[in-house]
Design a protein around this motif. Structure first.
Motif, PDB file in Angstrom:
ATOM      1  N   THR A  45       0.860  -1.174   0.000  1.00 54.31           N
ATOM      2  CA  THR A  45       0.000   0.000   0.000  1.00 54.31           C
ATOM      3  C   THR A  45       0.900   1.228   0.000  1.00 54.31           C
ATOM      4  N   ALA A  87       2.411  -5.467   7.265  1.00 56.71           N
ATOM      5  CA  ALA A  87       1.493  -4.924   8.273  1.00 56.71           C
ATOM      6  C   ALA A  87       0.525  -3.953   7.610  1.00 56.71           C
ATOM      7  N   PRO A  88      -0.610  -3.660   8.279  1.00 51.87           N
ATOM      8  CA  PRO A  88      -1.582  -2.718   7.702  1.00 51.87           C
ATOM      9  C   PRO A  88      -0.923  -1.417   7.239  1.00 51.87           C
ATOM     10  N   GLY A  89      -1.235  -1.018   6.021  1.00 52.76           N
ATOM     11  CA  GLY A  89      -0.729   0.241   5.491  1.00 52.76           C
ATOM     12  C   GLY A  89       0.619   0.131   4.801  1.00 52.76           C
ATOM     13  N   GLY A  90       1.165  -1.076   4.714  1.00 50.25           N
ATOM     14  CA  GLY A  90       2.463  -1.241   4.070  1.00 50.25           C
ATOM     15  C   GLY A  90       2.461  -2.478   3.180  1.00 50.25           C
TER      16      GLY A  90
END
Lengths: 196, 156
Positions: free
Chosen positions: B77, B103-106
């Protein structure tokens, strides 16, 4: 004696110039914040049952608004999880806040099921999915961007890029602020608590 | 002593989700905290997050495979000028001495064409392929859709 008068006069002039500069600075500083706050996003979009909801229907409540798509595996679930946590932590104030999920991929999202998706995060989140024109108009009124990107490897051959922020709208319908992507639920909650 | 042993055994039996918290090692790499969000049905793509600690030389995660999805891919992301997009990642660098998180956002694994719905409490295997270290399989814990991390990290 004359020199002294002149000196006082000059110092007064300095003070006056300082004051003038200060007020000028203030006047310049103010409009900037006012411009970014003085707009009211407007939308009329149907929920999953086809019932239309317009921005005016939510007057009197704060609204937490997120634009996304249900096929999105990373950004959208992360933000909706934060929203769900905020709604839980608001406790008795939760009824003062309406969380909205506006689909930027409305046709596919209606097909996949909008309500099941939003409810999996929190029953308070209302999912809206209009037609292309209404969706574009809603995004424009929030001054945000979204775009369909062709991608052979993605499901159905496309994916969506979009502004990932969470927007706070006030009880009068004014755009108040954006929580940038990744803002923890606790920070959103603290900010809301200063307003409620 | 016997009591302690007994409680330890009981605890082990009582912790069915503990498998996901177990660290798996492959050479100098330690892989742990593998988790995924539950899905509604099998039509939408699922996600795969994991943590990789590299105690050795530079390496890279070049691919993922799982029986849970016909088309798993590595994605990242990226937020550019306020717009989030999700380009494919050919590989995820795992530099020497660093901890790399999907992880979320990456970086994350995007699991497309699921073979079935992922339900909370399930687990499924994912095989990670590294450029140098080779392959290793980890168990992935399926947590609720609104979870923000694996249950073994606590507090989520």
């Amino acid at each position: 004696m004359r020199l002294r008068t002149l000196r006082i006069f000059l110092w007064l002039a300095v003070a006056l110039a300082g004051l003038g500069a200060f007020f000028l600075y203030q006047r310049q500083a103010e409009p900037v914040t006012q411009i970014s706050q003085a707009f009211r996003p407007e939308f009329t979009l149907p929920d999953a049952q086809g019932q239309p909801h317009s921005s005016a229907d939510f007057r009197g409540k704060y609204q937490l608004i997120f634009f996304g798509f249900t096929n999105c595996p990373d950004v959208c679930p992360t933000t909706l999880s934060e929203v769900a946590q905020v709604m839980d932590d608001l406790g008795s104030d939760a009824d003062k806040v309406q969380p909205l999920f506006i689909s930027i991929d409305p046709e596919r999202d209606r097909k996949l099921g909008l309500d099941a998706f939003t409810e999996a995060f929190h029953p308070a989140i209302l999912g809206l999915a209009g037609d292309d024109a209404a969706t574009r108009a809603a995004a424009d009124s929030f001054r945000i961007f979204f775009e369909r990107e062709d991608d052979a490897a993605a499901p159905d051959g496309y994916t969506m890029s979009h502004s990932p922020g969470l927007y706070l709208i006030g009880p009068e319908g004014d755009w108040l602020r954006q929580y940038t992507y990744g803002t923890p639920a606790s920070e959103i909650l603290d900010d809301l608590n200063t307003r409620l | 002593m016997r009591n302690t042993l007994f409680s330890a055994a009981a605890l082990a039996l009582l912790a069915p989700a503990a498998f996901a918290c177990e660290a798996v090692t492959l050479g100098d790499l330690t892989i742990e905290h593998a988790w995924s969000r539950a899905t509604i049905g099998a039509t939408r793509p699922a996600v795969f997050y994991v943590e990789i600690r590299n105690g050795g030389a530079d390496d890279a995660l070049t691919g993922i495979a799982t029986p849970a999805a016909a088309m798993p891919m590595l994605h990242e992301t990226v937020v550019t000028d306020g717009v989030a997009s999700m380009p494919h990642a050919m590989s995820v660098p795992v530099p020497a001495g660093e901890i790399v998180k999907l992880a979320p956002g990456g970086y994350h694994g995007m699991l497309m064409q699921l073979t079935g719905a992922l339900n909370e409490g399930d687990s499924f295997p994912v095989t990670l392929t590294f450029e140098k270290a080779g392959e290793v399989t980890v168990d992935v814990e399926v947590v609720p859709m609104r979870a923000e991390g694996p249950s073994c990290e606590g507090g989520h």
